[in-house]
Structures are given as structure tokens and as C-alpha cells.
Design a protein around this motif. Structure first.
Motif, PDB file in Angstrom:
ATOM      1  N   TYR A   1     -37.116  29.760   1.091  1.00  0.00           N
ATOM      2  CA  TYR A   1     -37.522  29.678  -0.302  1.00  0.00           C
ATOM      3  C   TYR A   1     -39.024  29.471  -0.434  1.00  0.00           C
ATOM      4  CZ  TYR A   1     -32.680  28.991  -1.851  1.00  0.00           C
ATOM      5  OH  TYR A   1     -31.359  29.150  -2.126  1.00  0.00           O
ATOM      6  N   ALA A   2     -39.639  30.166  -1.364  1.00  0.00           N
ATOM      7  CA  ALA A   2     -40.952  29.755  -1.828  1.00  0.00           C
ATOM      8  C   ALA A   2     -40.762  28.502  -2.686  1.00  0.00           C
ATOM      9  CB  ALA A   2     -41.602  30.858  -2.636  1.00  0.00           C
TER      10      ALA A   2
ATOM     11  N   SER B   1     -45.696  29.903  -0.125  1.00  0.00           N
ATOM     12  CA  SER B   1     -44.703  30.865   0.346  1.00  0.00           C
ATOM     13  C   SER B   1     -43.745  30.226   1.337  1.00  0.00           C
ATOM     14  CB  SER B   1     -45.412  32.063   0.992  1.00  0.00           C
ATOM     15  OG  SER B   1     -46.174  31.615   2.101  1.00  0.00           O
ATOM     16  N   TRP B   2     -42.725  30.967   1.712  1.00  0.00           N
ATOM     17  CA  TRP B   2     -41.646  30.427   2.537  1.00  0.00           C
ATOM     18  C   TRP B   2     -42.138  29.868   3.867  1.00  0.00           C
ATOM     19  CZ3 TRP B   2     -40.190  32.508   7.332  1.00  0.00           C
ATOM     20  CH2 TRP B   2     -40.859  33.684   7.681  1.00  0.00           C
TER      21      TRP B   2
ATOM     22  N   VAL C   1     -41.534  19.684   0.771  1.00  0.00           N
ATOM     23  CA  VAL C   1     -42.797  20.230   0.316  1.00  0.00           C
ATOM     24  C   VAL C   1     -43.609  19.084  -0.292  1.00  0.00           C
ATOM     25  CG1 VAL C   1     -41.889  20.887  -1.955  1.00  0.00           C
ATOM     26  CG2 VAL C   1     -43.890  22.065  -1.036  1.00  0.00           C
ATOM     27  N   TYR C   2     -44.922  19.158  -0.122  1.00  0.00           N
ATOM     28  CA  TYR C   2     -45.813  18.083  -0.537  1.00  0.00           C
ATOM     29  C   TYR C   2     -46.848  18.603  -1.531  1.00  0.00           C
ATOM     30  CZ  TYR C   2     -43.924  16.111   3.784  1.00  0.00           C
ATOM     31  OH  TYR C   2     -43.094  15.665   4.784  1.00  0.00           O
ATOM     32  N   LEU C   3     -47.363  17.683  -2.328  1.00  0.00           N
ATOM     33  CA  LEU C   3     -48.519  17.979  -3.160  1.00  0.00           C
ATOM     34  C   LEU C   3     -49.485  16.800  -3.014  1.00  0.00           C
ATOM     35  CD1 LEU C   3     -49.720  20.050  -5.178  1.00  0.00           C
ATOM     36  CD2 LEU C   3     -48.878  18.546  -7.000  1.00  0.00           C
ATOM     37  N   GLN C   4     -50.546  17.022  -2.259  1.00  0.00           N
ATOM     38  CA  GLN C   4     -51.587  16.012  -2.110  1.00  0.00           C
ATOM     39  C   GLN C   4     -52.551  16.162  -3.269  1.00  0.00           C
ATOM     40  OE1 GLN C   4     -52.019  13.518   0.273  1.00  0.00           O
ATOM     41  NE2 GLN C   4     -53.681  12.860  -1.097  1.00  0.00           N
TER      42      GLN C   4
ATOM     43  N   HIS D   1     -39.645  35.094  -1.564  1.00  0.00           N
ATOM     44  CA  HIS D   1     -40.334  34.436  -0.448  1.00  0.00           C
ATOM     45  C   HIS D   1     -41.780  34.032  -0.732  1.00  0.00           C
ATOM     46  CE1 HIS D   1     -36.938  35.102   1.973  1.00  0.00           C
ATOM     47  NE2 HIS D   1     -37.150  36.367   2.256  1.00  0.00           N
ATOM     48  N   GLU D   2     -42.424  34.658  -1.685  1.00  0.00           N
ATOM     49  CA  GLU D   2     -43.873  34.492  -1.784  1.00  0.00           C
ATOM     50  C   GLU D   2     -44.328  33.511  -2.852  1.00  0.00           C
ATOM     51  OE1 GLU D   2     -44.025  36.442   1.430  1.00  0.00           O
ATOM     52  OE2 GLU D   2     -45.870  35.676   0.494  1.00  0.00           O
TER      53      GLU D   2
END
Length: 124
Positions: A32-33, A52-53, A79-82, A102-103
């Protein structure tokens, strides 16, 4: 089916940093994206970042470029968000989303699964 759970939100002063995490269930996370979106009170949902994936491609909205970094660890289904250099205008509920394409995309309608969100509040 993919379930997403965000964490890491909170209250921070302007100029501070936070790292948001989004943990995903399911064996197909790596295909998954992923995206981060935010919604402030009285405003529409806004695209923040996407990856993207395989992590090879990222995209950011202009207002966070150079301050926020999206990344992913497919081994940890996360998944992270800094977020650095936070500003009061970054205050919002931040949600992660999974896209079977995917993108990745800037458009919320392309995402198939959403988390509940985590509150980020930046004081001046």
C-alpha cells in the motif's frame, strides 16, 4: 482489510517537534501507498504527505516541505511523520490512510482505509 491506528500527537510549542506513527494491521501493508492528512476545526481535510509502497517516492504539500518527513518501515507495518519546526497553523487532527495503489496520491478519495486520527496542537 487494513486497520490503522495513529499515535504520537500532543501539545507542543511553536518551533517544537513531534513524530506521529501509524501502525497497520494486515499482511499486505507493504503493498500500500500511505498518506497523512490533517483537518483543522472548520476547515476541509488537507493533504500533508504521501509515500509509495517501497518508500522510493514521497510528496508533500508546500506548506510542510522542509519541515515534515514521511517514512515507513514495512517490517514493522508502520508509517511515520516527523514534524519539525511546528507552527500554530499546523494544529489539526492528523490521520493516516492506506491506498491500494502503489505510488500514493494527494487526493483523499483514492485512499481505501483511514485511521481515527491523532490531535496535534501547536501553541504560539
Amino acid at each position: 482489510q487494513v486497520q490503522l491506528v495513529e499515535s504520537g500527537g500532543g501539545l507542543v510549542r511553536a518551533g517544537g517537534s513531534l513524530r506521529l506513527s501509524c501502525a497497520a494491521s494486515g499482511r499486505t501493508f507493504s503493498s500500500y501507498a500511505m498518506g497523512w492528512f490533517r483537518q483543522a476545526p472548520g476547515k476541509e481535510r488537507e493533504f500533508v504527505a504521501t509515500i509509495s509502497w517501497n518508500g522510493g517516492s514521497t510528496d508533500y504539500t508546500d506548506s510542510v516541505k522542509g519541515r515534515f518527513t514521511i517514512s515507513r518501515d514495512n517490517a514493522k507495518n508502520t508509517v511515520y511523520l516527523q514534524m519539525n519546526g511546528l507552527k500554530p497553523e499546523d494544529t489539526a487532527v492528523y490521520s493516516c490512510a492506506a491506498d491500494r495503489g502503489h505510488e500514493g496520491s494527494r487526493h483523499p478519495a483514492t485512499y481505501d482505509y483511514w485511521g481515527q486520527g491523532t490531535q496535534v496542537t501547536v501553541s504560539s
